[in-house]
Every structure is written in C-alpha cells, then in structure tokens.
Design an enzyme around this catalytic site. Structure first.
Site, mmCIF file in Angstrom:
data_model
loop_
_atom_site.group_PDB
_atom_site.id
_atom_site.type_symbol
_atom_site.label_atom_id
_atom_site.label_comp_id
_atom_site.label_asym_id
_atom_site.label_seq_id
_atom_site.Cartn_x
_atom_site.Cartn_y
_atom_site.Cartn_z
ATOM 1 N N LYS A 1 1.260 31.415 -1.133
ATOM 2 C CA LYS A 1 1.427 30.176 -1.905
ATOM 3 C C LYS A 1 2.823 30.170 -2.530
ATOM 4 O O LYS A 1 3.213 31.132 -3.215
ATOM 5 C CB LYS A 1 0.345 30.131 -2.988
ATOM 6 C CG LYS A 1 -0.018 28.763 -3.470
ATOM 7 C CD LYS A 1 -1.246 28.876 -4.370
ATOM 8 C CE LYS A 1 -1.671 27.549 -4.911
ATOM 9 N NZ LYS A 1 -2.669 27.696 -5.973
HETATM 10 C C1 E4P Z 1 -4.712 25.173 -6.848
HETATM 11 O O1 E4P Z 1 -4.133 25.525 -5.867
HETATM 12 C C2 E4P Z 1 -4.016 24.823 -8.108
HETATM 13 O O2 E4P Z 1 -3.266 25.885 -8.562
HETATM 14 C C3 E4P Z 1 -5.026 24.369 -9.114
HETATM 15 O O3 E4P Z 1 -5.924 23.463 -8.498
HETATM 16 C C4 E4P Z 1 -4.424 23.773 -10.360
HETATM 17 O O4 E4P Z 1 -5.467 23.234 -11.156
HETATM 18 P P1 E4P Z 1 -5.290 22.863 -12.694
HETATM 19 O O5 E4P Z 1 -4.371 21.693 -12.795
HETATM 20 O O6 E4P Z 1 -6.672 22.551 -13.167
HETATM 21 O O7 E4P Z 1 -4.711 24.081 -13.364
#
Ligand code: E4P
Length: 218
Positions: free
Chosen positions: A84
């Site tokens: 990622k």
């Molecule tokens: C997933 O890949 C993201 O990091 C995550 O969905 C972020 O979510 P949040 O905005 O609730 O922290």
C-alpha cells in the site's frame, strides 16, 4: 464485488473470515497503532495466513528509494500481500516500478479522480478513494467513486476501485450501485449489512408458529 475487512485486529479478521464471504484485508499505520502491533512483518504474515485473498500492508516511507526498499520487503512477506503506497509523487513513481516488477499495489489516500487517473497510468492494482473522509468535510464521497468508474471505463484501465473509509451500509450499497470493484469495511459495517428488523420479527414469528404446531400435534 469483493469484500475486504479494514482492520489489523486478528480476532476481527478471523470472525469475518468465518462468515465465508471475505476476499481480503486492508491495514494502515493507524489501524496497526490502534491494536499496538510491535512486530509489523510478523503480524502481516499472520493475517496473510488467515485470509486467502489480498492483504494490503502500507509503507511508511515517503521517498522513492525508501518506498521501493520497504515495499519489496513487504512484498516478500507472503504471496497474497499487496504493497500500500500513498498517492504522492514518489509513491506514483514507486507504483510504476512495483508494477514492472510484478508487485501488487494499493494506491491509498485518493481524494480526486485526477489522482486516480495517475495511479492507474502508473499501474496500480487497486486505487483507494476515501469516501467517509470526504463526507466528513461536506464533500460528496460517492461522486468520487462515480467519477473514477467513468474515467477508468473510458480508457479500459484494469486498476480496481477499492471503496475505502466506509462508515455505514449505505456507503457500501452506493459503492456497489456505482460499480466499485471492492469495498473495505470495519467488522461493524459487515455485521450491519446482515441486519434488518423485519428479518428478526419474521424469524421470531416463524419459530413461534412452528412451536404452536408441535404443541397442537401432541
Ligand atoms: C483503507 O484502506 C483505509 O486506510 C481506511 O478505509 C481509512 O478509513 P478511515 O477514514 O475510517 O480511517
């Protein structure tokens, strides 16, 4: 549509996996911090052992050379790991390199369709538009999913749209209506997808009627 769970918590991942409809996992540094992960690589390896599908593990580097080194290391953890990478200039360069090396990537922190277009051109496996965080600032998160779908379909990009920052079942449903390829959700939202009061009321009545029937047959 693929369902991913958005957590680093092993118990939550096992619970979602037991449901039989889980296709992968997304983690990020905040989710790891939330549960106090001390051995990052070991923890990601455990997740990759639980779930057959793709598991996103995020780099914390922001410079190209360091992202590459960190990403290659993450990619070596397991066959189903996805690196990622944040949607910044050095991140896009790194995604291009990873793509040429056959390393899967999830381009994260996407807040515009133009960002998503660049990520796709670099060869990202997944693009993660953050719906909930846009809604949080009075912007329509769902418009972003629709825009990216349109742009990707116009040019036939293979990059999968991974709807992220999902806060409730309507985010999931709208993402599905708009053609997002994947949705990543907390366990709470996965549980909420199952719920309908008429299902509970209906089941209670079916079981009560069946009990009455059994009594009448005695
Ligand atoms: C997933 O890949 C993201 O990091 C995550 O969905 C972020 O979510 P949040 O905005 O609730 O922290």
């Amino acid at each position: 549509m693929k369902f991913f769970i958005d957590t680093a918590d092993l118990d939550e991942i096992m619970e979602a996996n037991d449901l039989g409809v889980l296709d992968g996992v997304t983690t990020n540094p905040s989710l790891c911090a939330k549960i106090g992960v001390s051995d990052f690589e070991g923890h990601i390896a455990k997740i990759c052992g639980i779930v057959e599908g793709d598991v996103s593990a995020e780099v914390i580097s922001t410079e190209y050379d360091e992202i590459i080194e960190e990403g290659r290391n993450i990619a070596s953890i397991a066959d189903n790991v996805v690196v990622k990478v944040p949607l910044i200039k050095d991140g896009i360069k790194a995604i291009k390199t990873f793509s040429e090396e056959g390393i899967k990537t999830n381009c994260t922190l996407c807040f515009s369709a133009s960002q998503a277009l660049i990520a796709a051109k670099a060869g990202a496996t997944y693009i993660s538009p953050f719906i909930g965080r846009l809604d949080d600032i009075s912007s329509e998160g769902m418009d972003l999913i629709a825009d990216i779908r349109l742009v990707y379909d116009n040019y036939g990009f293979d990059t999968e749209i991974l709807a992220a920052s999902i806060r409730h079942p309507m985010h999931l449903l709208e993402s599905a209506r708009l053609g997002a390829d994947v949705a990543t959700m907390p366990l709470k939202v996965i549980d909420q997808l199952l719920k309908h009061p008429l299902t509970d009321i209906g089941l209670e009545k079916f079981l009560a009627d069946w009990d009455e029937l059994q009594k009448s047959l005695k």
